[in-house]
Design a protein around this motif. Structure first.
Motif, PDB file in Angstrom:
ATOM      1  N   ASN A  11       0.804  -1.222   0.000  1.00  0.00           N
ATOM      2  CA  ASN A  11       0.000   0.000   0.000  1.00  0.00           C
ATOM      3  C   ASN A  11       0.839   1.276   0.000  1.00  0.00           C
ATOM      4  OD1 ASN A  11      -3.067  -0.482   0.388  1.00  0.00           O
ATOM      5  ND2 ASN A  11      -2.072  -2.054   1.627  1.00  0.00           N
ATOM      6  N   SER A  12       2.145   1.144   0.091  1.00  0.00           N
ATOM      7  CA  SER A  12       3.041   2.309   0.233  1.00  0.00           C
ATOM      8  C   SER A  12       2.562   3.206   1.364  1.00  0.00           C
ATOM      9  CB  SER A  12       3.125   3.114  -1.069  1.00  0.00           C
ATOM     10  OG  SER A  12       3.742   2.375  -2.073  1.00  0.00           O
ATOM     11  N   CYS A  13       2.186   2.587   2.466  1.00  0.00           N
ATOM     12  CA  CYS A  13       1.620   3.301   3.606  1.00  0.00           C
ATOM     13  C   CYS A  13       1.956   2.503   4.867  1.00  0.00           C
ATOM     14  CB  CYS A  13       0.107   3.430   3.417  1.00  0.00           C
ATOM     15  SG  CYS A  13      -0.685   4.616   4.497  1.00  0.00           S
ATOM     16  N   TRP A  14       2.602   3.159   5.838  1.00  0.00           N
ATOM     17  CA  TRP A  14       3.108   2.480   7.031  1.00  0.00           C
ATOM     18  C   TRP A  14       2.441   3.024   8.287  1.00  0.00           C
ATOM     19  CZ3 TRP A  14       6.653  -1.485   6.687  1.00  0.00           C
ATOM     20  CH2 TRP A  14       7.099  -1.760   5.382  1.00  0.00           C
ATOM     21  N   PRO A  15       2.497   2.295   9.403  1.00  0.00           N
ATOM     22  CA  PRO A  15       1.844   2.758  10.638  1.00  0.00           C
ATOM     23  C   PRO A  15       2.409   4.064  11.192  1.00  0.00           C
ATOM     24  CG  PRO A  15       2.364   0.428  10.809  1.00  0.00           C
ATOM     25  CD  PRO A  15       3.017   0.924   9.558  1.00  0.00           C
ATOM     26  N   ALA A  16       3.687   4.317  10.997  1.00  0.00           N
ATOM     27  CA  ALA A  16       4.266   5.581  11.463  1.00  0.00           C
ATOM     28  C   ALA A  16       4.012   6.641  10.389  1.00  0.00           C
ATOM     29  CB  ALA A  16       5.764   5.429  11.699  1.00  0.00           C
ATOM     30  N   PRO A  17       3.429   7.778  10.765  1.00  0.00           N
ATOM     31  CA  PRO A  17       3.175   8.827   9.772  1.00  0.00           C
ATOM     32  C   PRO A  17       4.462   9.283   9.094  1.00  0.00           C
ATOM     33  CG  PRO A  17       2.074   9.338  11.836  1.00  0.00           C
ATOM     34  CD  PRO A  17       2.978   8.174  12.094  1.00  0.00           C
ATOM     35  N   GLU A  18       4.389   9.449   7.801  1.00  0.00           N
ATOM     36  CA  GLU A  18       5.497   9.953   7.014  1.00  0.00           C
ATOM     37  C   GLU A  18       4.940  10.671   5.794  1.00  0.00           C
ATOM     38  OE1 GLU A  18       7.903   6.602   5.913  1.00  0.00           O
ATOM     39  OE2 GLU A  18       6.314   5.665   4.783  1.00  0.00           O
ATOM     40  N   MET A  19       5.798  11.360   5.057  1.00  0.00           N
ATOM     41  CA  MET A  19       5.317  12.029   3.847  1.00  0.00           C
ATOM     42  C   MET A  19       4.688  10.988   2.929  1.00  0.00           C
ATOM     43  SD  MET A  19       7.932  15.025   2.683  1.00  0.00           S
ATOM     44  CE  MET A  19       7.120  15.121   1.109  1.00  0.00           C
ATOM     45  N   CYS A  20       3.505  11.305   2.428  1.00  0.00           N
ATOM     46  CA  CYS A  20       2.804  10.361   1.556  1.00  0.00           C
ATOM     47  C   CYS A  20       3.608  10.120   0.292  1.00  0.00           C
ATOM     48  CB  CYS A  20       1.436  10.911   1.174  1.00  0.00           C
ATOM     49  SG  CYS A  20       0.311  10.997   2.554  1.00  0.00           S
ATOM     50  N   ARG A  21       3.684   8.862  -0.051  1.00  0.00           N
ATOM     51  CA  ARG A  21       4.336   8.481  -1.295  1.00  0.00           C
ATOM     52  C   ARG A  21       3.268   8.179  -2.330  1.00  0.00           C
ATOM     53  NH1 ARG A  21       7.476   3.554   0.867  1.00  0.00           N
ATOM     54  NH2 ARG A  21       7.191   4.196   2.986  1.00  0.00           N
ATOM     55  N   GLN A  22       3.560   8.506  -3.562  1.00  0.00           N
ATOM     56  CA  GLN A  22       2.610   8.186  -4.610  1.00  0.00           C
ATOM     57  C   GLN A  22       2.546   6.676  -4.753  1.00  0.00           C
ATOM     58  OE1 GLN A  22       3.356  10.168  -8.279  1.00  0.00           O
ATOM     59  NE2 GLN A  22       1.894   8.968  -9.410  1.00  0.00           N
ATOM     60  N   ASN A  49       4.574  18.026  12.826  1.00  0.00           N
ATOM     61  CA  ASN A  49       4.478  18.471  11.435  1.00  0.00           C
ATOM     62  C   ASN A  49       4.563  19.995  11.302  1.00  0.00           C
ATOM     63  OD1 ASN A  49       4.317  18.242   8.682  1.00  0.00           O
ATOM     64  ND2 ASN A  49       2.154  17.743   8.631  1.00  0.00           N
ATOM     65  N   PRO A  50       5.663  20.599  11.756  1.00  0.00           N
ATOM     66  CA  PRO A  50       5.773  22.056  11.731  1.00  0.00           C
ATOM     67  C   PRO A  50       5.717  22.660  10.323  1.00  0.00           C
ATOM     68  CG  PRO A  50       7.900  21.076  12.218  1.00  0.00           C
ATOM     69  CD  PRO A  50       6.888  19.968  12.244  1.00  0.00           C
ATOM     70  N   TYR A  51       6.086  21.892   9.298  1.00  0.00           N
ATOM     71  CA  TYR A  51       6.068  22.415   7.929  1.00  0.00           C
ATOM     72  C   TYR A  51       4.774  22.076   7.188  1.00  0.00           C
ATOM     73  CZ  TYR A  51      10.950  23.099   9.005  1.00  0.00           C
ATOM     74  OH  TYR A  51      12.120  23.470   9.615  1.00  0.00           O
ATOM     75  N   LYS A  52       3.838  21.446   7.887  1.00  0.00           N
ATOM     76  CA  LYS A  52       2.539  21.081   7.312  1.00  0.00           C
ATOM     77  C   LYS A  52       2.698  20.284   6.014  1.00  0.00           C
ATOM     78  CE  LYS A  52       0.512  22.934  10.700  1.00  0.00           C
ATOM     79  NZ  LYS A  52       0.399  22.058  11.831  1.00  0.00           N
ATOM     80  N   LEU A  53       3.613  19.321   6.064  1.00  0.00           N
ATOM     81  CA  LEU A  53       3.821  18.432   4.929  1.00  0.00           C
ATOM     82  C   LEU A  53       2.613  17.509   4.779  1.00  0.00           C
ATOM     83  CD1 LEU A  53       7.519  17.400   5.636  1.00  0.00           C
ATOM     84  CD2 LEU A  53       6.682  19.188   4.092  1.00  0.00           C
ATOM     85  N   GLN A  54       2.435  16.977   3.585  1.00  0.00           N
ATOM     86  CA  GLN A  54       1.324  16.064   3.326  1.00  0.00           C
ATOM     87  C   GLN A  54       1.724  14.682   3.861  1.00  0.00           C
ATOM     88  OE1 GLN A  54       0.086  14.814  -0.774  1.00  0.00           O
ATOM     89  NE2 GLN A  54      -1.518  16.308  -0.335  1.00  0.00           N
ATOM     90  N   MET A  55       1.249  14.393   5.063  1.00  0.00           N
ATOM     91  CA  MET A  55       1.611  13.155   5.749  1.00  0.00           C
ATOM     92  C   MET A  55       0.470  12.141   5.643  1.00  0.00           C
ATOM     93  SD  MET A  55       4.512  14.191   7.007  1.00  0.00           S
ATOM     94  CE  MET A  55       5.026  13.117   8.322  1.00  0.00           C
ATOM     95  N   CYS A  56       0.819  10.861   5.762  1.00  0.00           N
ATOM     96  CA  CYS A  56      -0.212   9.822   5.833  1.00  0.00           C
ATOM     97  C   CYS A  56       0.342   8.624   6.595  1.00  0.00           C
ATOM     98  CB  CYS A  56      -0.720   9.433   4.451  1.00  0.00           C
ATOM     99  SG  CYS A  56       0.509   8.766   3.333  1.00  0.00           S
ATOM    100  N   PHE A  57      -0.563   7.780   7.037  1.00  0.00           N
ATOM    101  CA  PHE A  57      -0.174   6.571   7.782  1.00  0.00           C
ATOM    102  C   PHE A  57      -1.245   5.510   7.604  1.00  0.00           C
ATOM    103  CE2 PHE A  57      -2.959   8.783  10.588  1.00  0.00           C
ATOM    104  CZ  PHE A  57      -3.541   7.850  11.440  1.00  0.00           C
ATOM    105  N   TYR A  58      -0.874   4.252   7.834  1.00  0.00           N
ATOM    106  CA  TYR A  58      -1.816   3.135   7.746  1.00  0.00           C
ATOM    107  C   TYR A  58      -2.656   3.118   9.011  1.00  0.00           C
ATOM    108  CZ  TYR A  58      -3.796  -1.401   6.836  1.00  0.00           C
ATOM    109  OH  TYR A  58      -4.685  -2.409   6.597  1.00  0.00           O
TER     110      TYR A  58
END
Length: 113
Positions: A11-22, A49-58
């Motif tokens: 899913n290119s998506c992990w339990p720890a939030p990180e920048m979303c990958r396409q 998330n001080p820079y308000k990056l587009q983050m996602c997590f599973y």
């Protein structure tokens, strides 16, 4: 478990939030690889998330009946709808990840278990 690692990788998506990958679907008739180790936690403090990056997590809550699905189904094209945006725009804050390779599980805070 290896099954969970394979699912996160697929899913290119992990339990720890990180920048979303396409998400890029695997080529036909190929088997996705399964990570042999748990990847390290991202260095960026995603829960702040001080820079308000587009983050996602599973987030398995995304597929539970009656759950708040705000931010779920990132990209609308992943095998699972359990990838959730967090930490930017009007999405919920990202949860703080815990390092599960440090300490003893019976001493972890309840939220980490």
């Amino acid at each position: 478990t290896r099954e969970m690692l394979a699912m996160y990788e697929a899913n290119s998506c992990w339990p720890a939030p990180e920048m979303c990958r396409q998400y890029v679907a695997p080529k036909a008739n190929t088997t996705p690889t399964t990570p042999q180790e748990i990847p390290p936690l991202p260095i960026y403090q995603s829960w702040r998330n001080p820079y308000k990056l587009q983050m996602c997590f599973y987030d398995p809550e995304c597929s539970k009946p009656g759950a708040d699905t705000t931010g779920c189904n990132v990209g609308n094209n992943r095998p699972s709808k359990n990838c959730r945006y967090c930490g930017f725009d009007n999405y919920p804050r990202c949860k703080r990840p815990y390092h599960c390779q440090i300490g003893s599980p019976h001493r972890w805070p309840e939220v980490q278990r």
